[in-house]
Motif scaffolding. Structure first.
Motif, PDB file in Angstrom:
ATOM      1  N   LYS A   7       0.203  39.576  75.045  1.00 14.64           N
ATOM      2  CA  LYS A   7       0.890  40.090  74.002  1.00 14.64           C
ATOM      3  C   LYS A   7       0.802  39.228  72.847  1.00 14.64           C
ATOM      4  O   LYS A   7       1.534  39.478  71.616  1.00 14.64           O
ATOM      5  CB  LYS A   7       2.511  40.272  74.414  1.00 14.64           C
ATOM      6  CG  LYS A   7       2.820  41.204  75.327  1.00 14.64           C
ATOM      7  CD  LYS A   7       3.772  40.800  76.234  1.00 14.64           C
ATOM      8  CE  LYS A   7       4.239  42.010  77.327  1.00 14.64           C
ATOM      9  NZ  LYS A   7       3.244  41.942  78.392  1.00 14.64           N
ATOM     10  N   LEU A   8      -0.005  38.338  72.883  1.00 17.82           N
ATOM     11  CA  LEU A   8      -0.288  37.358  71.774  1.00 17.82           C
ATOM     12  C   LEU A   8      -1.746  37.364  71.300  1.00 17.82           C
ATOM     13  O   LEU A   8      -2.604  37.804  71.905  1.00 17.82           O
ATOM     14  CB  LEU A   8      -0.019  35.957  72.214  1.00 17.82           C
ATOM     15  CG  LEU A   8       1.287  35.675  72.813  1.00 17.82           C
ATOM     16  CD1 LEU A   8       1.353  34.337  73.567  1.00 17.82           C
ATOM     17  CD2 LEU A   8       2.324  35.725  71.787  1.00 17.82           C
ATOM     18  N   VAL A   9      -2.145  37.118  70.025  1.00 21.52           N
ATOM     19  CA  VAL A   9      -3.359  36.775  69.478  1.00 21.52           C
ATOM     20  C   VAL A   9      -3.991  35.632  70.298  1.00 21.52           C
ATOM     21  O   VAL A   9      -3.224  34.774  70.920  1.00 21.52           O
ATOM     22  CB  VAL A   9      -3.587  36.601  68.004  1.00 21.52           C
ATOM     23  CG1 VAL A   9      -3.083  37.902  67.285  1.00 21.52           C
ATOM     24  CG2 VAL A   9      -2.634  35.538  67.555  1.00 21.52           C
ATOM     25  N   LYS A  10      -5.331  35.493  70.339  1.00 21.78           N
ATOM     26  CA  LYS A  10      -6.012  34.685  71.141  1.00 21.78           C
ATOM     27  C   LYS A  10      -5.586  33.109  70.836  1.00 21.78           C
ATOM     28  O   LYS A  10      -5.398  32.372  71.831  1.00 21.78           O
ATOM     29  CB  LYS A  10      -7.614  34.698  70.837  1.00 21.78           C
ATOM     30  CG  LYS A  10      -8.345  34.029  71.637  1.00 21.78           C
ATOM     31  CD  LYS A  10      -8.988  34.721  72.788  1.00 21.78           C
ATOM     32  CE  LYS A  10      -9.921  34.067  73.512  1.00 21.78           C
ATOM     33  NZ  LYS A  10      -9.593  34.108  75.001  1.00 21.78           N
ATOM     34  N   GLN A  11      -5.363  32.908  69.463  1.00 24.45           N
ATOM     35  CA  GLN A  11      -5.250  31.448  69.156  1.00 24.45           C
ATOM     36  C   GLN A  11      -3.747  30.802  70.062  1.00 24.45           C
ATOM     37  O   GLN A  11      -3.434  29.794  70.008  1.00 24.45           O
ATOM     38  CB  GLN A  11      -4.835  31.551  67.430  1.00 24.45           C
ATOM     39  CG  GLN A  11      -4.490  30.233  67.052  1.00 24.45           C
ATOM     40  CD  GLN A  11      -4.268  30.456  65.448  1.00 24.45           C
ATOM     41  OE1 GLN A  11      -4.435  31.472  64.902  1.00 24.45           O
ATOM     42  NE2 GLN A  11      -3.732  29.360  64.907  1.00 24.45           N
ATOM     43  N   TYR A  12      -2.874  31.861  70.318  1.00 23.45           N
ATOM     44  CA  TYR A  12      -1.569  31.311  70.772  1.00 23.45           C
ATOM     45  C   TYR A  12      -1.376  31.794  72.234  1.00 23.45           C
ATOM     46  O   TYR A  12      -0.430  31.449  72.818  1.00 23.45           O
ATOM     47  CB  TYR A  12      -0.584  32.261  69.940  1.00 23.45           C
ATOM     48  CG  TYR A  12      -0.313  31.977  68.498  1.00 23.45           C
ATOM     49  CD1 TYR A  12       0.564  30.451  68.140  1.00 23.45           C
ATOM     50  CD2 TYR A  12      -1.040  32.328  67.478  1.00 23.45           C
ATOM     51  CE1 TYR A  12       0.600  30.004  67.092  1.00 23.45           C
ATOM     52  CE2 TYR A  12      -0.954  31.899  65.996  1.00 23.45           C
ATOM     53  CZ  TYR A  12      -0.062  30.864  66.040  1.00 23.45           C
ATOM     54  OH  TYR A  12      -0.214  30.387  64.481  1.00 23.45           O
ATOM     55  N   GLU A  13      -2.335  32.167  72.892  1.00 24.30           N
ATOM     56  CA  GLU A  13      -2.168  32.603  74.279  1.00 24.30           C
ATOM     57  C   GLU A  13      -1.855  31.349  75.249  1.00 24.30           C
ATOM     58  O   GLU A  13      -1.320  31.441  76.253  1.00 24.30           O
ATOM     59  CB  GLU A  13      -3.766  33.003  74.892  1.00 24.30           C
ATOM     60  CG  GLU A  13      -4.029  34.446  74.545  1.00 24.30           C
ATOM     61  CD  GLU A  13      -5.138  34.925  74.881  1.00 24.30           C
ATOM     62  OE1 GLU A  13      -6.138  34.534  75.302  1.00 24.30           O
ATOM     63  OE2 GLU A  13      -5.427  36.149  74.770  1.00 24.30           O
ATOM     64  N   LEU A  20       6.059  28.551  70.994  1.00 19.30           N
ATOM     65  CA  LEU A  20       5.630  29.887  70.758  1.00 19.30           C
ATOM     66  C   LEU A  20       6.781  30.439  69.751  1.00 19.30           C
ATOM     67  O   LEU A  20       6.524  31.285  69.025  1.00 19.30           O
ATOM     68  CB  LEU A  20       5.480  30.484  71.963  1.00 19.30           C
ATOM     69  CG  LEU A  20       4.768  32.178  71.729  1.00 19.30           C
ATOM     70  CD1 LEU A  20       3.700  32.099  70.829  1.00 19.30           C
ATOM     71  CD2 LEU A  20       4.561  32.796  73.084  1.00 19.30           C
ATOM     72  N   ALA A  21       8.235  30.265  70.095  1.00 16.97           N
ATOM     73  CA  ALA A  21       9.176  30.855  69.640  1.00 16.97           C
ATOM     74  C   ALA A  21       9.313  30.434  68.064  1.00 16.97           C
ATOM     75  O   ALA A  21       9.646  31.024  67.318  1.00 16.97           O
ATOM     76  CB  ALA A  21      10.661  30.128  70.174  1.00 16.97           C
ATOM     77  N   ASP A  22       8.617  29.167  67.683  1.00 15.27           N
ATOM     78  CA  ASP A  22       8.541  28.817  66.289  1.00 15.27           C
ATOM     79  C   ASP A  22       7.303  29.273  65.619  1.00 15.27           C
ATOM     80  O   ASP A  22       6.861  28.563  64.466  1.00 15.27           O
ATOM     81  CB  ASP A  22       8.783  27.509  66.248  1.00 15.27           C
ATOM     82  CG  ASP A  22      10.297  27.008  66.447  1.00 15.27           C
ATOM     83  OD1 ASP A  22      11.301  28.069  66.086  1.00 15.27           O
ATOM     84  OD2 ASP A  22      10.613  26.016  67.383  1.00 15.27           O
ATOM     85  N   ALA A  23       6.469  29.986  66.313  1.00 11.50           N
ATOM     86  CA  ALA A  23       4.949  30.223  65.777  1.00 11.50           C
ATOM     87  C   ALA A  23       5.434  31.619  64.884  1.00 11.50           C
ATOM     88  O   ALA A  23       6.158  32.219  64.856  1.00 11.50           O
ATOM     89  CB  ALA A  23       4.238  30.787  66.987  1.00 11.50           C
ATOM     90  N   PRO A  24       4.286  31.728  63.828  1.00 11.31           N
ATOM     91  CA  PRO A  24       4.591  32.960  63.053  1.00 11.31           C
ATOM     92  C   PRO A  24       4.532  34.127  63.552  1.00 11.31           C
ATOM     93  O   PRO A  24       3.937  34.313  64.645  1.00 11.31           O
ATOM     94  CB  PRO A  24       3.309  32.865  62.107  1.00 11.31           C
ATOM     95  CG  PRO A  24       2.253  31.902  62.580  1.00 11.31           C
ATOM     96  CD  PRO A  24       3.147  31.200  63.576  1.00 11.31           C
ATOM     97  N   VAL A  25       5.132  35.274  63.171  1.00 14.93           N
ATOM     98  CA  VAL A  25       5.027  36.232  63.808  1.00 14.93           C
ATOM     99  C   VAL A  25       3.929  37.098  64.017  1.00 14.93           C
ATOM    100  O   VAL A  25       3.539  38.002  64.998  1.00 14.93           O
ATOM    101  CB  VAL A  25       6.117  37.384  63.142  1.00 14.93           C
ATOM    102  CG1 VAL A  25       7.668  37.133  63.315  1.00 14.93           C
ATOM    103  CG2 VAL A  25       5.754  37.989  61.731  1.00 14.93           C
ATOM    104  N   SER A  26       2.968  36.577  63.117  1.00 15.35           N
ATOM    105  CA  SER A  26       1.513  37.245  63.233  1.00 15.35           C
ATOM    106  C   SER A  26       0.881  36.641  64.559  1.00 15.35           C
ATOM    107  O   SER A  26      -0.165  37.044  64.862  1.00 15.35           O
ATOM    108  CB  SER A  26       0.801  36.829  62.012  1.00 15.35           C
ATOM    109  OG  SER A  26       0.835  35.342  61.948  1.00 15.35           O
ATOM    110  N   ALA A  27       1.520  35.929  65.502  1.00 13.24           N
ATOM    111  CA  ALA A  27       1.005  35.518  66.699  1.00 13.24           C
ATOM    112  C   ALA A  27       1.051  36.300  67.654  1.00 13.24           C
ATOM    113  O   ALA A  27       0.384  36.545  68.572  1.00 13.24           O
ATOM    114  CB  ALA A  27       1.720  34.022  67.376  1.00 13.24           C
TER     115      ALA A  27
END
Length: 68
Positions: A7-13, A20-27
């Protein structure tokens, strides 16, 4: 919600959930940088945590569940 990484873009997998909770919503897959900007402008949502705890989104989820 198995396979969170799907459910994430590759960079955040591989990002730990605590980070992850503090990652940008674009993650999140399907949320473009433009979408993220609209969320920021409309609701001051900048992170996955902001999105997941936004009162309007929580209210909408509750109404939807109760309507079932």
């Amino acid at each position: 919600m198995g396979q969170i990484d799907a459910k994430l873009v590759k960079q955040y997998e591989e990002t730990p959930l605590a980070e992850l909770a503090d990652a940008p919503v674009s993650a999140l897959q399907g949320v473009s940088d433009g979408d993220a900007q609209h969320l920021k402008d409309a609701f001051n949502i900048k992170t996955v945590r902001d999105l997941g705890t936004n009162k309007y989104f929580l209210w909408a989820q509750a109404i939807t569940k109760l309507a079932e």
